[in-house]
Design a protein around this motif. Structure first.
Motif, PDB file in Angstrom:
ATOM      1  N   ILE A   1       0.889  -1.158   0.000  1.00  0.00           N
ATOM      2  CA  ILE A   1       0.000   0.000   0.000  1.00  0.00           C
ATOM      3  C   ILE A   1       0.925   1.204   0.000  1.00  0.00           C
ATOM      4  N   MET A   2       0.727   2.108  -0.934  1.00  0.00           N
ATOM      5  CA  MET A   2       1.689   3.184  -1.141  1.00  0.00           C
ATOM      6  C   MET A   2       1.652   4.262  -0.051  1.00  0.00           C
ATOM      7  N   ASP A   3       0.532   4.431   0.633  1.00  0.00           N
ATOM      8  CA  ASP A   3       0.448   5.415   1.718  1.00  0.00           C
ATOM      9  C   ASP A   3       0.275   4.684   3.044  1.00  0.00           C
ATOM     10  N   GLU A   4       1.078   5.052   4.040  1.00  0.00           N
ATOM     11  CA  GLU A   4       0.937   4.431   5.355  1.00  0.00           C
ATOM     12  C   GLU A   4      -0.261   5.003   6.115  1.00  0.00           C
ATOM     13  N   VAL A   5      -0.585   6.279   5.842  1.00  0.00           N
ATOM     14  CA  VAL A   5      -1.685   6.946   6.528  1.00  0.00           C
ATOM     15  C   VAL A   5      -2.578   7.593   5.481  1.00  0.00           C
ATOM     16  N   LEU A   6      -3.873   7.436   5.650  1.00  0.00           N
ATOM     17  CA  LEU A   6      -4.847   8.086   4.774  1.00  0.00           C
ATOM     18  C   LEU A   6      -5.627   9.056   5.659  1.00  0.00           C
TER      19      LEU A   6
ATOM     20  N   LYS B   1     -20.804  14.366  10.592  1.00  0.00           N
ATOM     21  CA  LYS B   1     -21.605  13.167  10.846  1.00  0.00           C
ATOM     22  C   LYS B   1     -22.643  13.002   9.738  1.00  0.00           C
ATOM     23  N   ASP B   2     -22.853  11.776   9.290  1.00  0.00           N
ATOM     24  CA  ASP B   2     -23.794  11.392   8.233  1.00  0.00           C
ATOM     25  C   ASP B   2     -23.427  11.952   6.853  1.00  0.00           C
ATOM     26  N   SER B   3     -22.183  12.361   6.665  1.00  0.00           N
ATOM     27  CA  SER B   3     -21.713  12.760   5.333  1.00  0.00           C
ATOM     28  C   SER B   3     -20.649  11.756   4.890  1.00  0.00           C
ATOM     29  N   ARG B   4     -20.055  11.994   3.734  1.00  0.00           N
ATOM     30  CA  ARG B   4     -19.071  11.061   3.183  1.00  0.00           C
ATOM     31  C   ARG B   4     -17.885  11.831   2.629  1.00  0.00           C
ATOM     32  N   LEU B   5     -16.709  11.210   2.758  1.00  0.00           N
ATOM     33  CA  LEU B   5     -15.517  11.740   2.117  1.00  0.00           C
ATOM     34  C   LEU B   5     -14.739  10.549   1.563  1.00  0.00           C
ATOM     35  N   THR B   6     -14.407  10.612   0.271  1.00  0.00           N
ATOM     36  CA  THR B   6     -13.709   9.507  -0.394  1.00  0.00           C
ATOM     37  C   THR B   6     -12.303   9.931  -0.765  1.00  0.00           C
ATOM     38  N   LYS B   7     -11.349   9.050  -0.472  1.00  0.00           N
ATOM     39  CA  LYS B   7      -9.942   9.257  -0.834  1.00  0.00           C
ATOM     40  C   LYS B   7      -9.478   8.035  -1.636  1.00  0.00           C
ATOM     41  N   THR B   8      -8.456   8.261  -2.455  1.00  0.00           N
ATOM     42  CA  THR B   8      -7.903   7.172  -3.267  1.00  0.00           C
ATOM     43  C   THR B   8      -6.617   6.664  -2.623  1.00  0.00           C
ATOM     44  N   LEU B   9      -6.512   5.350  -2.601  1.00  0.00           N
ATOM     45  CA  LEU B   9      -5.355   4.668  -2.044  1.00  0.00           C
ATOM     46  C   LEU B   9      -4.821   3.752  -3.144  1.00  0.00           C
ATOM     47  N   GLN B  10      -3.509   3.710  -3.318  1.00  0.00           N
ATOM     48  CA  GLN B  10      -2.933   2.882  -4.375  1.00  0.00           C
ATOM     49  C   GLN B  10      -2.262   1.646  -3.788  1.00  0.00           C
ATOM     50  N   MET B  11      -2.616   0.484  -4.359  1.00  0.00           N
ATOM     51  CA  MET B  11      -1.984  -0.784  -4.000  1.00  0.00           C
ATOM     52  C   MET B  11      -1.119  -1.190  -5.189  1.00  0.00           C
TER      53      MET B  11
END
Length: 171
Positions: A104-109, A116-126
């Motif tokens: 996994i390229m990032d140790e911390v995301l 609360k009750d919302s969403r946040l999406t981040k990309t992680l590279q394997m």
């Protein structure tokens, strides 16, 4: 000997047959012992003088016990026969040890603050730095209350990357 996965083991037996009408004494050994051992190979019997009577045979055993990935290799096995000046090549051992190396390229995301009750999406590279396709599957029971990873299962081809979407959705 063929291609083996790291952690896989292989043993081959090569029979030596005396087709002459006289007994023969000989020793069998790798051409380069250091390179032979670095390839995780062993031979039995090692450096033992063997006497074969006419029409008799004797098994030479070669073991491959890889503990790390190895590119394709070839190691020669030599035979030193009493009465001959120089050892001769008896046979060659060819092989490779393939393995998976997923990272996994990032140790911390870091998601920072999320309402609360919302969403946040981040990309992680394997990334798969290995030699063979690597399957993966996340244990979603450990984090599904607040996180979703998509795809949750799949594969990464050798020397390829896979983008994963990690969504934080606090309740």
């Amino acid at each position: 000997m063929g291609i083996i996965s790291v952690g896989g083991n292989s043993t081959r037996v090569v029979p030596i047959i005396n087709r002459s009408s006289k007994s023969v004494k000989f020793r069998v050994s790798p051409a380069n012992l250091e390179a032979f051992e670095k390839a995780f190979l062993s031979i039995s019997p090692e450096e033992k003088e063997i006497t074969l009577k006419p029409k008799e045979s004797f098994p030479i055993e070669v073991k491959f016990r890889p503990k790390a990935r190895l590119p394709n290799f070839q190691q020669d096995i030599m035979i030193a026969i009493d009465g001959l000046d120089e050892p001769k090549k008896l046979f060659s051992v060819n092989g490779a040890a393939h393995g998976i190396e997923l990272k996994i390229m990032d140790e911390v995301l870091s998601f920072g603050q999320v309402v609360k009750d919302s969403r946040l999406t981040k990309t992680l590279q394997m990334s798969n730095f290995g030699d063979v396709k690597a399957n993966f599957e996340w244990d979603t029971t450990k984090f599904s209350q607040n996180f979703t990873i998509s795809p949750a299962k799949g594969y990464v081809n050798p020397n390829s990357n896979k983008d994963l979407e990690v969504t934080f959705h606090p309740k």
